[in-house]
Design a protein around this motif. Structure first.
Motif, PDB file in Angstrom:
ATOM      1  N   ILE A 149     -62.358  21.808 -98.485  1.00  9.87           N
ATOM      2  CA  ILE A 149     -61.926  23.201 -98.764  1.00  9.87           C
ATOM      3  C   ILE A 149     -61.728  24.067 -97.656  1.00  9.87           C
ATOM      4  O   ILE A 149     -60.635  24.654 -97.693  1.00  9.87           O
ATOM      5  CB  ILE A 149     -62.740  23.694 -99.927  1.00  9.87           C
ATOM      6  N   THR A 150     -62.622  23.920 -96.731  1.00 12.11           N
ATOM      7  CA  THR A 150     -62.533  24.987 -95.602  1.00 12.11           C
ATOM      8  C   THR A 150     -61.671  24.609 -94.569  1.00 12.11           C
ATOM      9  O   THR A 150     -61.459  25.518 -93.626  1.00 12.11           O
ATOM     10  CB  THR A 150     -63.931  25.246 -94.942  1.00 12.11           C
ATOM     11  N   GLY A 151     -61.395  23.264 -94.465  1.00 10.15           N
ATOM     12  CA  GLY A 151     -60.449  22.711 -93.041  1.00 10.15           C
ATOM     13  C   GLY A 151     -58.997  23.323 -93.328  1.00 10.15           C
ATOM     14  O   GLY A 151     -58.552  23.611 -94.344  1.00 10.15           O
ATOM     15  N   PHE A 152     -58.389  23.402 -92.317  1.00 10.20           N
ATOM     16  CA  PHE A 152     -56.876  23.597 -92.320  1.00 10.20           C
ATOM     17  C   PHE A 152     -56.598  25.191 -92.371  1.00 10.20           C
ATOM     18  O   PHE A 152     -56.013  25.366 -93.402  1.00 10.20           O
ATOM     19  CB  PHE A 152     -56.035  22.690 -92.904  1.00 10.20           C
ATOM     20  N   GLY A 153     -57.411  26.276 -91.998  1.00  9.52           N
ATOM     21  CA  GLY A 153     -57.350  27.504 -91.838  1.00  9.52           C
ATOM     22  C   GLY A 153     -57.653  28.327 -92.870  1.00  9.52           C
ATOM     23  O   GLY A 153     -57.604  29.624 -92.937  1.00  9.52           O
ATOM     24  N   ARG A 154     -58.643  28.007 -93.779  1.00 12.75           N
ATOM     25  CA  ARG A 154     -59.050  28.600 -95.036  1.00 12.75           C
ATOM     26  C   ARG A 154     -59.696  29.829 -94.507  1.00 12.75           C
ATOM     27  O   ARG A 154     -59.810  31.033 -95.220  1.00 12.75           O
ATOM     28  CB  ARG A 154     -59.642  27.820 -95.926  1.00 12.75           C
ATOM     29  N   PRO A 186     -59.183  26.626 -87.586  1.00 10.33           N
ATOM     30  CA  PRO A 186     -58.622  25.430 -88.104  1.00 10.33           C
ATOM     31  C   PRO A 186     -59.805  24.809 -89.161  1.00 10.33           C
ATOM     32  O   PRO A 186     -59.506  24.100 -89.967  1.00 10.33           O
ATOM     33  CB  PRO A 186     -58.443  24.760 -86.780  1.00 10.33           C
ATOM     34  N   PHE A 187     -61.007  25.147 -88.457  1.00 11.99           N
ATOM     35  CA  PHE A 187     -62.088  24.402 -89.327  1.00 11.99           C
ATOM     36  C   PHE A 187     -63.431  25.290 -89.422  1.00 11.99           C
ATOM     37  O   PHE A 187     -63.595  26.303 -88.668  1.00 11.99           O
ATOM     38  CB  PHE A 187     -62.761  23.320 -88.607  1.00 11.99           C
ATOM     39  N   ALA A 188     -64.164  25.110 -90.556  1.00 11.31           N
ATOM     40  CA  ALA A 188     -65.452  26.372 -90.585  1.00 11.31           C
ATOM     41  C   ALA A 188     -66.360  25.950 -89.412  1.00 11.31           C
ATOM     42  O   ALA A 188     -66.871  26.937 -89.300  1.00 11.31           O
ATOM     43  CB  ALA A 188     -65.966  26.129 -91.841  1.00 11.31           C
ATOM     44  N   ALA A 189     -66.147  24.721 -89.044  1.00  8.43           N
ATOM     45  CA  ALA A 189     -67.282  24.580 -87.821  1.00  8.43           C
ATOM     46  C   ALA A 189     -66.946  25.352 -86.735  1.00  8.43           C
ATOM     47  O   ALA A 189     -67.864  25.823 -86.046  1.00  8.43           O
ATOM     48  CB  ALA A 189     -67.118  22.947 -87.443  1.00  8.43           C
ATOM     49  N   GLN A 190     -65.781  25.723 -86.453  1.00  5.00           N
ATOM     50  CA  GLN A 190     -65.081  26.718 -85.443  1.00  5.00           C
ATOM     51  C   GLN A 190     -65.577  27.952 -85.671  1.00  5.00           C
ATOM     52  O   GLN A 190     -65.869  28.919 -84.825  1.00  5.00           O
ATOM     53  CB  GLN A 190     -63.843  26.351 -84.927  1.00  5.00           C
ATOM     54  N   TYR A 191     -65.170  28.321 -87.031  1.00  3.75           N
ATOM     55  CA  TYR A 191     -65.326  29.730 -87.622  1.00  3.75           C
ATOM     56  C   TYR A 191     -66.909  30.203 -87.259  1.00  3.75           C
ATOM     57  O   TYR A 191     -67.324  31.251 -87.117  1.00  3.75           O
ATOM     58  CB  TYR A 191     -64.872  29.883 -88.963  1.00  3.75           C
ATOM     59  N   ILE A 202     -70.259  14.847 -88.122  1.00  3.11           N
ATOM     60  CA  ILE A 202     -69.032  14.410 -88.689  1.00  3.11           C
ATOM     61  C   ILE A 202     -68.331  15.495 -89.660  1.00  3.11           C
ATOM     62  O   ILE A 202     -69.192  16.359 -90.270  1.00  3.11           O
ATOM     63  CB  ILE A 202     -69.580  13.225 -89.810  1.00  3.11           C
ATOM     64  N   ILE A 203     -66.965  15.415 -89.884  1.00  7.37           N
ATOM     65  CA  ILE A 203     -66.304  16.516 -90.740  1.00  7.37           C
ATOM     66  C   ILE A 203     -65.596  15.557 -91.526  1.00  7.37           C
ATOM     67  O   ILE A 203     -64.740  14.824 -91.313  1.00  7.37           O
ATOM     68  CB  ILE A 203     -65.477  17.301 -89.844  1.00  7.37           C
TER      69      ILE A 203
END
Length: 441
Positions: free
Chosen positions: A257-262, A266-271, A278-279
């Motif tokens: 769900i959180t991948g690709f800009g949500r 780009p990913f929640a890991a970065q947010y 693993i993602i």
């Protein structure tokens, strides 16, 4: 489109997923078209998409680069085997994906759904430890209220009771951490809640119970979506990472769900600035147009398998449609659209406006909590005594009548619009939702 196709006269054969089939077939709700932010119903009404389809249509509907990429690929190469053979777009896509992934996530395995991505990630985790000569690490740790798809591995590590109770004993050697929902302390939070980050220490208790030497991986959604948008308290994900690192346990982020800009990255890991091992992804990878998923792993994990004779298969896993050419084309068209329109970070620009609009509904009847992060929101409603889920389902039906698509889970309304949404459409969404909630549902 003919009337026969617009309004089928026999609905009996299709056993619909996650649907109240009898209710639906008495009063069908059919979409026959879509463009940008709106669906078109079989009776010609426009419905604002407040959920990006099913958390997946991040770039909006029927976007030209995606549809054209699919059309061209279907006429050029429709299918190619993925075992011992390949095609160029599968490699091009993998390179494009690791370019936007968190640093160090350098390798990609393809799947066909979020459920398959989770199964793949769990198998990678177990096989990785065995490849390292640490095969005693066979336990998997999930979380209460977690959703990781509907295959046996996913429902075993998942923690939604209704998804588990009908299907026997499931996988053995699985334990669950507590969920992070504390409405008594965090009601009406904006962004990450202040309270509850210390609940991550429960992972340490579970590790002590089983011994770290038996545990392969911990899997969590950075933001738990399908259970009703449970946002991690401050410090929670960081603490999980710290504990897993300390004990040599892999940390899997389920970012279907959180991948690709949500969330505005780009990913929640970065947010959240937390790097998992693993993602898992799917949904927004192809904008929901073609079924596809991808699992990202670190070079350390990948390289652990690259041993033995070179003619031997290193990892006995895959699917007939792994890296399907048309799915790859759809994903490349999707990534092009994201890049050209800045959609992977657009949620950060709209987050404050979205948050204010969402929390403006605090005064509506039966609203007991509102929470948000990025372009995700949830409105929790007081249950009708003796009839759980009915109030939210009534809201779903009323919203559809008013031209708004929402998602409900339990007595929670979940919202996640396409990332192309404009401020006037946010106003329309919350204006219609206010009408629904004020209607004493």
């Amino acid at each position: 489109m003919s009337n026969r196709l617009n309004t089928p006269n026999d609905l009996r054969a299709f056993w619909m997923p996650f649907t109240a089939n009898r209710q639906f077939k008495k009063e069908p709700r059919l979409f026959v078209g879509a463009k940008d932010m709106y669906y078109t119903t079989h009776d010609g009404r426009q419905v604002l998409d407040g959920t990006a389809g099913l958390w997946c249509v991040n770039a909006g509907h029927c976007r030209p680069k995606i549809t054209e990429a699919i059309r061209e690929q279907a006429g050029e190469l429709d299918y190619a085997p993925a075992f011992q053979l390949g095609h160029p777009k599968a490699f091009e896509l993998a390179n494009r994906l690791v370019d936007i992934a968190p640093e160090g996530m350098d390798h990609v395995l393809y799947t066909n759904s979020g459920s398959e991505s989770v199964e793949t990630a769990l198998k990678v985790a177990l096989a990785y430890h065995r490849a390292k000569g640490d095969g005693a690490r066979s336990r998997l740790i999930g979380r209460e209220r977690g959703y990781h798809g509907v295959n046996f591995g996913g429902i075993s590590v998942g923690g939604i009771v209704s998804n588990r109770k009908m299907f026997g004993t499931l996988l053995t050697g699985v334990d669950h951490m507590p969920h992070t929902h504390f409405p008594d302390r965090n009601a009406f939070s904006r962004g990450e809640p202040e309270h509850g980050g210390d609940i991550a220490s429960e992972l340490q208790r579970i590790i002590t119970l089983h011994d770290a030497s038996t545990i392969a991986a911990v899997i969590v959604e950075p933001v738990a979506g399908s259970t009703g948008v449970l946002i991690p308290p401050k410090g929670y994900l960081q603490k999980l990472r710290e504990i897993c690192t300390q004990h040599g346990i892999l940390l899997i982020f389920d970012e279907v769900i959180t991948g690709f800009g949500r969330l505005g990255a780009p990913f929640a890991a970065q947010y959240f600035d937390v790097k998992p091992d693993i993602i898992t992804t799917a949904k927004g990878l192809t904008n929901g147009v073609i079924p596809m998923g991808a699992v990202f792993v670190t070079s350390e994990i990948h390289d652990a398998f690259m041993n033995g004779p070179e003619h031997m298969i290193e990892f006995f896993h895959g699917y007939t449609y792994s890296g399907n050419p048309i799915a790859c084309a759809a994903a490349l068209g999707t990534l092009d659209t994201y890049k050209e329109e800045g959609l992977l970070t657009r949620a950060a620009e709209l987050a404050s406006y979205w948050e204010d609009g969402l929390h403006s509904l605090k005064d509506c009847p039966n609203v007991i909590d509102i929470r948000n992060v990025g372009l995700i929101g949830a409105i929790e409603l007081a249950a009708i005594p003796g009839e759980p889920t009915k109030r939210a389902f009534n809201a779903f039906l009323k919203a559809h009548e008013k031209g708004l698509l929402i998602r409900t889970t339990g007595d929670i309304i979940a919202l996640s619009p396409p990332l192309i949404i404009e401020k006037h459409e946010i106003d329309e969404l919350f204006g219609k939702l206010r009408e629904v909630l004020q209607n004493n549902i």
